[in-house]
Scaffold this motif. Structure first.
Motif, short mmCIF file in Angstrom:
data_model
loop_
_atom_site.label_atom_id
_atom_site.label_comp_id
_atom_site.label_asym_id
_atom_site.label_seq_id
_atom_site.Cartn_x
_atom_site.Cartn_y
_atom_site.Cartn_z
N GLN A 151 0.92 -1.18 -0.17
CA GLN A 151 0.16 -0.08 0.13
C GLN A 151 1.00 1.25 0.03
O GLN A 151 0.74 2.01 -0.81
CB GLN A 151 -1.13 0.00 1.35
CG GLN A 151 -2.00 -1.21 1.09
CD GLN A 151 -3.28 -0.86 0.29
OE1 GLN A 151 -3.12 0.00 -0.40
NE2 GLN A 151 -4.20 -1.52 0.60
N GLU A 194 2.57 6.22 -7.34
CA GLU A 194 1.47 7.34 -7.58
C GLU A 194 2.01 8.82 -7.68
O GLU A 194 1.78 9.57 -8.50
CB GLU A 194 0.27 7.06 -6.97
CG GLU A 194 -0.34 5.67 -7.11
CD GLU A 194 -1.28 5.62 -8.68
OE1 GLU A 194 -1.32 6.68 -9.12
OE2 GLU A 194 -1.81 4.73 -8.88
N ALA A 214 -4.28 18.31 1.03
CA ALA A 214 -5.35 17.65 0.09
C ALA A 214 -6.59 18.27 -0.29
O ALA A 214 -7.23 17.92 -1.32
CB ALA A 214 -5.58 16.39 0.93
N SER A 228 -5.33 13.22 -8.82
CA SER A 228 -6.58 12.62 -8.19
C SER A 228 -6.13 11.14 -7.72
O SER A 228 -6.26 10.56 -6.49
CB SER A 228 -7.86 12.72 -8.95
OG SER A 228 -7.84 11.93 -9.99
N ASP A 229 -5.49 10.34 -8.66
CA ASP A 229 -5.34 8.93 -8.38
C ASP A 229 -4.13 8.92 -7.31
O ASP A 229 -4.09 8.10 -6.14
CB ASP A 229 -4.60 8.10 -9.80
CG ASP A 229 -5.76 7.94 -10.64
OD1 ASP A 229 -7.03 7.68 -9.96
OD2 ASP A 229 -5.65 7.60 -11.60
N LEU A 270 -3.55 11.13 -5.07
CA LEU A 270 -4.11 11.55 -3.75
C LEU A 270 -4.92 10.41 -3.18
O LEU A 270 -4.81 10.46 -2.00
CB LEU A 270 -4.87 12.88 -4.14
CG LEU A 270 -5.51 13.44 -2.78
CD1 LEU A 270 -4.08 14.13 -1.92
CD2 LEU A 270 -6.26 14.97 -2.95
N LYS A 271 -5.58 9.64 -4.05
CA LYS A 271 -6.49 8.66 -3.40
C LYS A 271 -5.49 7.56 -3.09
O LYS A 271 -5.80 7.25 -1.60
CB LYS A 271 -7.25 7.93 -4.78
CG LYS A 271 -7.80 6.66 -4.32
CD LYS A 271 -8.21 6.09 -5.43
CE LYS A 271 -8.63 4.41 -5.48
NZ LYS A 271 -9.04 3.92 -6.70
N TYR A 272 -4.50 7.17 -3.32
CA TYR A 272 -3.56 6.25 -2.83
C TYR A 272 -2.71 6.67 -1.69
O TYR A 272 -2.35 5.78 -0.67
CB TYR A 272 -2.66 5.47 -3.90
CG TYR A 272 -3.60 4.63 -4.73
CD1 TYR A 272 -3.97 3.30 -4.30
CD2 TYR A 272 -3.91 5.19 -5.93
CE1 TYR A 272 -4.67 2.33 -5.29
CE2 TYR A 272 -4.76 4.19 -6.87
CZ TYR A 272 -5.01 2.87 -6.46
OH TYR A 272 -5.88 1.90 -7.30
N ARG A 287 -4.00 8.86 0.47
CA ARG A 287 -4.93 8.93 1.35
C ARG A 287 -5.18 7.61 2.12
O ARG A 287 -5.11 7.34 3.43
CB ARG A 287 -6.40 9.46 1.11
CG ARG A 287 -6.42 10.95 0.96
CD ARG A 287 -7.61 11.38 0.46
NE ARG A 287 -8.05 12.83 0.60
CZ ARG A 287 -8.73 13.52 -0.16
NH1 ARG A 287 -9.17 12.87 -1.09
NH2 ARG A 287 -8.79 14.68 0.24
N ILE A 288 -5.43 6.62 1.24
CA ILE A 288 -5.36 5.08 1.57
C ILE A 288 -4.18 4.64 2.50
O ILE A 288 -4.35 4.21 3.73
CB ILE A 288 -5.44 4.18 0.59
CG1 ILE A 288 -6.76 4.43 -0.14
CG2 ILE A 288 -5.22 2.89 1.02
CD1 ILE A 288 -6.97 3.41 -1.46
#
Length: 299
Positions: free
Chosen positions: A134, A141, A163, A184-185, A187-189, A191-192
């Protein structure tokens, strides 16, 4: 004044007046140190002011004799020029013996890049079932989604992630700060990783603000980022010699291929001079030539 005294003054000048990063200062001092040792051992000259243009030519010939690459020679000559410019600035010398000293001619090597399919292949090779997987997904990314240098990535702080507006504040070469949009991708990963992985791991004292941590809770090293990417490339079956910088090159190339303005790409990459960014226009021309050949009926 002797070499050691002036080298200490030069170090202070680079640190205080030019505000250079520690690794840049070390590189300059290393270059001057090479000339220092050559001048004392081979020429018997105990002071920088005693070194002439002919002495410098002999020094460059010695570098060539030792088998140093043209790029290494050019970097060393650049460091020595900076040192003598400093001596002029400090009025230690009245003339600059490096004024006519020329570096080897260097061809502009186009950096390796990955096409979008190869980027996706690398990302899909990551094992997302592990905390490290992860984290590694977030790392790749961010590298590809923001075009960061590897040092900028490992030094990224939690306090520098905005963010809500989709920006990162990064510290680049010469400790210069810039704001970089994050995709956006990415930022998504990111955040995860932050919300589902990092919060559950141990964090070493003094490393609380670093984004990317290793198993011991300390911020990742540059070497570790290289290792992660090399291992993923092998797993994904990608034969190119890739590194963290490959993602930065791919970021810039894909933007230009998509029609981005060169000045915008320069700002995103944090290049001081647009001539540094212009190397990517050569890659863009290769892409245009390929498209022309494939699709034009008379090509």
């Amino acid at each position: 004044m002797n070499w050691n005294h002036l080298q200490r003054d030069f170090e202070r000048y680079l640190k205080l007046e030019r505000s250079l990063a520690a690794h840049s200062i070390d590189a300059y001092l290393h270059d001057v140190g090479l000339l220092h040792r050559f001048a004392e051992k081979e020429l018997g000259k105990q002071q920088p002011s005693a070194v002439s243009y002919d002495d410098l030519r002999s020094f460059v010939e010695e570098l060539n004799h030792l088998g140093m690459s043209p790029h290494s020679q050019a970097r060393i000559i650049s460091g020595i020029k900076a040192f003598y410019h400093f001596l002029l600035y400090e009025k230690v010398m009245d003339t600059d013996p490096t004024q006519l000293l020329e570096a080897p001619k260097l061809g502009r090597k186009l950096p390796d890049t990955l096409d979008y399919h190869e980027i996706v292949t690398l990302l899909e090779a990551i094992d997302h079932s592990t905390p490290e997987g992860q984290r590694n997904r977030a790392i790749l990314e961010v590298l590809y989604g923001s075009g960061l240098r590897v040092t900028e990535l490992v030094e990224l702080k939690l306090s520098n992630i905005y963010a809500d507006v989709g920006f990162l504040r990064v510290v680049g070469k010469g400790d210069k700060e810039r704001l970089v949009p994050i995709g956006s991708d990415a930022l998504k990963y990111l955040r995860i990783y932050l919300e589902e992985v990092r919060v559950h791991g141990k964090i070493a004292r003094g490393h609380e603000n670093y984004v990317f941590l290793n198993r011991r809770g300390k911020h990742l090293s540059r070497v570790m980022i290289f290792t992660i990417i090399k291992q993923l490339a092998i797993k994904a079956g990608i034969k190119k010699n890739i590194s963290p910088h490959t993602f930065r090159h791919s970021f810039a190339t894909h933007l230009l291929e998509g029609g981005a303005d060169l000045r915008v790409v320069q700002e995103l990459l944090g290049h001081e001079s647009i001539t540094t960014t212009e190397i990517y226009t050569h890659m863009d021309r290769d892409y245009l030539r390929q498209v022309m050949k494939e699709f034009h009926p008379r090509s």
